[in-house]
Structures are given as C-alpha cells and as structure tokens.
Write a protein that holds these residues in place. Structure first.
Motif, PDB file in Angstrom:
ATOM      1  N   PHE A   2      32.776  21.962  18.356  1.00 14.06           N
ATOM      2  CA  PHE A   2      31.477  21.652  18.947  1.00 14.06           C
ATOM      3  C   PHE A   2      30.665  22.894  19.276  1.00 14.06           C
ATOM      4  O   PHE A   2      31.205  23.967  19.535  1.00 14.06           O
ATOM      5  CB  PHE A   2      31.687  20.843  20.235  1.00 14.06           C
ATOM      6  CG  PHE A   2      32.598  19.668  20.060  1.00 14.06           C
ATOM      7  CD1 PHE A   2      32.164  18.543  19.396  1.00 14.06           C
ATOM      8  CD2 PHE A   2      33.898  19.710  20.530  1.00 14.06           C
ATOM      9  CE1 PHE A   2      33.009  17.455  19.217  1.00 14.06           C
ATOM     10  CE2 PHE A   2      34.753  18.639  20.360  1.00 14.06           C
ATOM     11  CZ  PHE A   2      34.305  17.506  19.703  1.00 14.06           C
ATOM     12  N   SER A   3      29.357  22.694  19.305  1.00 13.50           N
ATOM     13  CA  SER A   3      28.432  23.709  19.795  1.00 13.50           C
ATOM     14  C   SER A   3      27.725  23.157  21.027  1.00 13.50           C
ATOM     15  O   SER A   3      27.794  21.960  21.321  1.00 13.50           O
ATOM     16  CB  SER A   3      27.393  24.060  18.721  1.00 13.50           C
ATOM     17  OG  SER A   3      26.558  22.944  18.450  1.00 13.50           O
ATOM     18  N   GLU A   4      27.025  24.030  21.734  1.00  9.91           N
ATOM     19  CA  GLU A   4      26.358  23.635  22.972  1.00  9.91           C
ATOM     20  C   GLU A   4      25.272  22.599  22.730  1.00  9.91           C
ATOM     21  O   GLU A   4      24.947  21.791  23.602  1.00  9.91           O
ATOM     22  CB  GLU A   4      25.769  24.877  23.645  1.00  9.91           C
ATOM     23  CG  GLU A   4      25.270  24.646  25.049  1.00  9.91           C
ATOM     24  CD  GLU A   4      24.786  25.935  25.683  1.00  9.91           C
ATOM     25  OE1 GLU A   4      24.352  25.886  26.857  1.00  9.91           O
ATOM     26  OE2 GLU A   4      24.830  26.997  25.015  1.00  9.91           O
ATOM     27  N   SER A   5      24.720  22.576  21.524  1.00  7.22           N
ATOM     28  CA  SER A   5      23.618  21.652  21.219  1.00  7.22           C
ATOM     29  C   SER A   5      24.100  20.259  20.791  1.00  7.22           C
ATOM     30  O   SER A   5      23.296  19.345  20.627  1.00  7.22           O
ATOM     31  CB  SER A   5      22.754  22.233  20.094  1.00  7.22           C
ATOM     32  OG  SER A   5      23.529  22.427  18.918  1.00  7.22           O
ATOM     33  N   ASP A   6      25.405  20.078  20.624  1.00  3.07           N
ATOM     34  CA  ASP A   6      25.927  18.791  20.176  1.00  3.07           C
ATOM     35  C   ASP A   6      25.871  17.745  21.291  1.00  3.07           C
ATOM     36  O   ASP A   6      25.902  18.077  22.482  1.00  3.07           O
ATOM     37  CB  ASP A   6      27.386  18.935  19.713  1.00  3.07           C
ATOM     38  CG  ASP A   6      27.489  19.625  18.371  1.00  3.07           C
ATOM     39  OD1 ASP A   6      26.525  19.542  17.584  1.00  3.07           O
ATOM     40  OD2 ASP A   6      28.529  20.257  18.097  1.00  3.07           O
ATOM     41  N   PHE A   7      25.825  16.469  20.868  1.00  2.07           N
ATOM     42  CA  PHE A   7      25.857  15.356  21.815  1.00  2.07           C
ATOM     43  C   PHE A   7      27.020  14.440  21.425  1.00  2.07           C
ATOM     44  O   PHE A   7      27.115  13.978  20.279  1.00  2.07           O
ATOM     45  CB  PHE A   7      24.548  14.573  21.789  1.00  2.07           C
ATOM     46  CG  PHE A   7      24.515  13.434  22.771  1.00  2.07           C
ATOM     47  CD1 PHE A   7      24.132  13.644  24.089  1.00  2.07           C
ATOM     48  CD2 PHE A   7      24.889  12.153  22.380  1.00  2.07           C
ATOM     49  CE1 PHE A   7      24.112  12.592  25.001  1.00  2.07           C
ATOM     50  CE2 PHE A   7      24.873  11.111  23.284  1.00  2.07           C
ATOM     51  CZ  PHE A   7      24.480  11.329  24.599  1.00  2.07           C
ATOM     52  N   SER A  32      29.548  23.902  27.103  1.00  2.36           N
ATOM     53  CA  SER A  32      30.095  22.674  26.520  1.00  2.36           C
ATOM     54  C   SER A  32      28.955  21.791  26.008  1.00  2.36           C
ATOM     55  O   SER A  32      27.812  21.901  26.463  1.00  2.36           O
ATOM     56  CB  SER A  32      30.902  21.904  27.561  1.00  2.36           C
ATOM     57  OG  SER A  32      30.062  21.449  28.606  1.00  2.36           O
ATOM     58  N   PRO A  33      29.233  20.906  25.059  1.00  2.00           N
ATOM     59  CA  PRO A  33      28.183  20.015  24.545  1.00  2.00           C
ATOM     60  C   PRO A  33      27.785  18.968  25.585  1.00  2.00           C
ATOM     61  O   PRO A  33      28.445  18.801  26.615  1.00  2.00           O
ATOM     62  CB  PRO A  33      28.864  19.359  23.335  1.00  2.00           C
ATOM     63  CG  PRO A  33      30.322  19.435  23.630  1.00  2.00           C
ATOM     64  CD  PRO A  33      30.518  20.718  24.387  1.00  2.00           C
ATOM     65  N   SER A  34      26.705  18.250  25.328  1.00  2.00           N
ATOM     66  CA  SER A  34      26.306  17.137  26.194  1.00  2.00           C
ATOM     67  C   SER A  34      27.223  15.949  25.922  1.00  2.00           C
ATOM     68  O   SER A  34      27.566  15.656  24.777  1.00  2.00           O
ATOM     69  CB  SER A  34      24.854  16.747  25.920  1.00  2.00           C
ATOM     70  OG  SER A  34      24.000  17.847  26.172  1.00  2.00           O
ATOM     71  N   ASP A  64      25.851  13.282  17.752  1.00  2.00           N
ATOM     72  CA  ASP A  64      26.531  14.097  16.743  1.00  2.00           C
ATOM     73  C   ASP A  64      27.981  13.657  16.534  1.00  2.00           C
ATOM     74  O   ASP A  64      28.528  13.805  15.450  1.00  2.00           O
ATOM     75  CB  ASP A  64      26.513  15.576  17.156  1.00  2.00           C
ATOM     76  CG  ASP A  64      25.102  16.115  17.255  1.00  2.00           C
ATOM     77  OD1 ASP A  64      24.474  16.285  16.196  1.00  2.00           O
ATOM     78  OD2 ASP A  64      24.622  16.351  18.387  1.00  2.00           O
TER      79      ASP A  64
END
Length: 465
Positions: free
Chosen positions: A183-188, A209-211, A233
C-alpha cells in the motif's frame, strides 16, 4: 462405575490407560449424559494409583469433551459425548497447543527475536513429550529434518496460477513486512466487518498508512451500491466460518464482484485463516479459483487457527500486480520449530484431520450451550448469528450502544467477550457484540453468560435515564 484393570507392566503410562478405558466405556454408550463420575480420590483408591494420575486422565477427557467439570460438584459425562461414539478410531495422542495465557498454570515462552510472543502451557508440553517418549522413545523429532517437513511441503506445493507470485512467510512480523509493502499513503481500503482484521489494525498504526473504512454486515446489494458511489483501491475480505460474509456468497455473485473489481480497477484481498479447517469445502468456488482477470490477492494463514501463536503461510499475488521481491523466510524461534514439527507430524499421520473433527464437535457443543444460555438470560429482542463449526457468536442487540463504554465495564467481569477491536475497525457505537466460547468449558460458559446478562441490563438501565 467403571469396570477395568490396569496393566502395570505395560509401556503405556497409567494415566493413559485410565483415559483410554474410560473413553472406551463412554463411547460404548454405557452412561447417560450428565452422569456423575467417581471422585478423583475414590477412583485412585479403587485403582491403587496416585490421585495425580487420575487428575491427568480426567484433564484429557475434559479437554476432548468426554466429560465436563462443575466447580465444587465434581466431573460429569458430557451431553455431547454420545455424538462421537461412531468415531472410536479417533486417535488424539497429541493435543493442540494453546498460546492463551493462564495465570493458574506454568507457562513457557518460546518467543524469538523477530517473532511475536509465543507462550505455551508447560502442561501441554509435558503431555506431548511423555507420549512421544512412550510411543517412539523420543525418535519422532530426530527423524524430522527440513526436507521431510510435511508443512513445508504443503507450502511449496501450494497450487498457484501460471505467472502468479507466491511469497512464503514465517511469523506475523514477516507477514506484515510483505502485506504493508502493498500500500501507499494515497490508497483507500474498504474492510468487511465483522472479520478477523488484525492485519488491518496493525497496518493502520504505521506511519503514512492508507485510508481505511469499515463496512458492516455486507450483502450483495449494499456492496454494489457502495462501490457505485465510492472509489476504492482494495477490498479486504476475511473468511470467518461463524459469520455470513462475502466469501460465503454464491459463485455467481462472486463473479459479478470480480467483474466489477476489474472494471473499477480495485484489488480484492482475501484472507483465509481456516485453511485446514475448511478442507472439506469446495475450493473451486473460492475467489481465487473463480478469478480470471488477476484481481485477487490471496493470503493463506495455514496454522493460525489450530495453533495460536504460530503464523506460517503464504501470500499469492496475481500476475504482474506487485514488484515485491520474493523473500525466503526461515523459522525464527524455538517455538516456531517445535510447533511446525508437531503440525508436520499431525499431517503425515492423519492426526490433523482427526483432531479437527474433535474440535468441531467440541465447538458445536459449546455453540449450542452458548446459544441456549444467551436466549435464556438475555432480553428476548436480541438475535444471534452463529454456525456449528464457528469459533464465535455474534449477538445482535435491538439498538446501538456505546460499545467502548460497555466493553470497559464488561471486560472486567466477563471472560467470554472476544476482543472487539479484532473484528471492527473503528466503531464507537455498535449493536453487535462478538462472543468467543472456544477456550472455555461448559460450566464457565453458563456462569459467564449469566454475569454478562446482568452487566448488559445494568448498562442499558443506567444509560437510558
């Protein structure tokens, strides 16, 4: 009551002989359910053995659900013991280890440098090794080298589709290393609730952490409606036999969800923590088997359910969907090695399948008792969701309550409550409470539910004023 003699010249220990003889008479249906057993001192006197020898035999009979104990009253034939009279060939020479802490018993810590805490009751270790010594003169573990480890073979031979990437892990920390890299920080991430979401809870505590959002009690229409109006995502699913969930949908509904995931370009993460438990279920209807468009990431936690504290398994990534380097992980601690070899021995001798049958029988019995006691002592308007082979009961309350405040009070007084944070991501108000009856006996279940019902009524009364 019992009619047998002990062979004092046999290689088998005296307590094992007592256990086998009593078990045989129970399976022959000689006694009605709830018949009182002879006291420990009386049977020890009749057989001319040390009372501790009878204690060991009774403890095993209780652990395997042939008898149950009432504090201050003695031991009794289990109501469910007659249900397994057809399975006389079931051999349970080794007991499943438990990593649950018990303040009344001596504990052994097998934790390694890189693994989570692994605590095992010394009683379990002693029981296992006594049997190993009597049966094999200590030769079982010396004969098991890494090339012969059946668990390792299962992992290596686990079927994956052409081009998919299989990452083996040993230990929760290693699983996290692979999982967090997804995961990346922009993932949901959309998380199905309730479910065993310990991975998600640990992910949420990472920097950047992602949302993450939880969605409760998903049905097909509810999920389709959510996905039409929200971009995600990842969809995180968990196959927990106790609850109705997305993984229990029909194959047609799963195909529809997979098609939508491919169209909307999100991945489905399916966590299977019941790999051996659900071996009899058709695998060709799983998300991974149905997936034709490389949409599913499969996490198989092979050992976590049957051997708490041991987390060995693999993650299967779809073709071309990850750049994670394929890591070779080794067992880290003495606990890993010990229980891995025990599980390997279970697999190679078919003890594993037999043990699962007994555990399912035990859980079925405790599930029935829990359900009946809850319906008897809780308000009539509650609903229950459970399954015979599950580890949990979901209590559905008539209205939402402040779950955090309720649990603070209930946790001090009731041992049947599961850690709700392991099932719901972030929910301060809820009308669902998860019960876990897997690790307690029938008497404790009955007493615990009576206490729980009292706590619930007081809480509702105080918070409705």
């Amino acid at each position: 009551m019992f009619n047998f003699e002990l062979d004092r010249n046999a290689e088998q220990s005296l307590y094992r002989q007592i256990y086998e003889k009593i078990k045989e008479e129970i399976l022959e249906n000689r006694f009605t359910p709830d018949t009182k057993m002879p006291s420990i001192r009386k049977l020890a006197s009749e057989l001319e053995v040390n009372p501790e020898t009878v204690v060991k035999a009774y403890n095993i009979l209780e652990a395997e659900n042939y008898i149950y104990k009432k504090e201050g009253s003695g031991s009794f034939i289990s109501p469910a013991s007659s249900e397994i009279k057809e399975n006389k060939d079931i051999d349970r020479r080794l007991r499943v280890l438990s990593s649950k802490e018990d303040g009344e018993k001596s504990l052994i810590n097998f934790s390694g440098i890189f693994s989570n805490e692994e605590i095992i009751k010394s009683y379990d270790i002693n029981t296992i090794f006594e049997e190993v010594w009597f049966l094999k003169s200590g030769g079982i573990f010396s004969a098991l080298n890494s090339e012969e480890n059946e668990l390792q073979k299962l992992i290596e031979q686990f079927p994956v589709k052409t081009g998919c990437q299989k990452n083996q892990y040993s230990g929760t920390d290693q699983l996290d290393l692979i999982f967090f890299d997804l995961f990346s920080e922009s993932d949901f991430i959309l998380v199905e609730e309730p479910g065993e979401i310990d991975l998600i809870k640990r992910l949420s505590k990472q920097n950047k952490s992602p949302s993450i959002e939880g969605i409760e009690d998903i049905n097909f229409d509810k999920l389709m409606s959510y996905l039409e109006n929200n971009k995600i995502d990842y969809l995180f699913l968990n196959s927990v036999p106790s609850f109705e969930n997305v993984c229990s949908w029909s194959a047609d509904k799963k195909k529809s969800l997979l098609d939508l995931a491919h169209m909307l370009k999100f991945k489905i993460i399916v966590v299977d923590s019941y790999y051996f438990w659900d071996e009899d279920k058709p695998k060709d209807e799983s998300f991974y088997k149905i997936d034709k468009k490389n949409t599913v990431i499969q996490i198989v936690r092979m050992t976590r359910t049957l051997f708490p504290g041991l987390d060995i398994g693999l993650i299967v990534f779809p073709d071309g969907q990850t750049q994670i380097e394929n890591k070779e992980f080794n067992l880290n601690s003495a606990g890993d090695h010990l229980i891995s070899h025990l599980l390997s021995y279970y697999i190679s001798t078919s003890y594993l399948q037999k043990r699962i049958k007994i555990l399912k029988h035990t859980l079925k019995n405790r599930s029935i008792i829990s359900k009946n006691e809850l319906l008897a002592h809780m308000p009539e308007e509650i609903k229950l969701e459970t399954s015979d082979s599950g580890f949990y009961i979901k209590i559905i309350l008539p209205k939402k309550i402040n779950i955090e405040n309720f649990l603070k009070r209930a946790k001090r007084n009731d041992i049947l409550l599961a850690d709700q944070n392991n099932f719901y991501y972030n929910r301060k108000e809820n009308n669902n409470i998860i019960f876990s009856y897997a690790a307690v006996d029938e008497f404790t279940i009955r007493q615990g539910i009576i206490r729980f019902a009292e706590i619930y009524r007081k809480f509702i009364k105080e918070n409705s004023i």
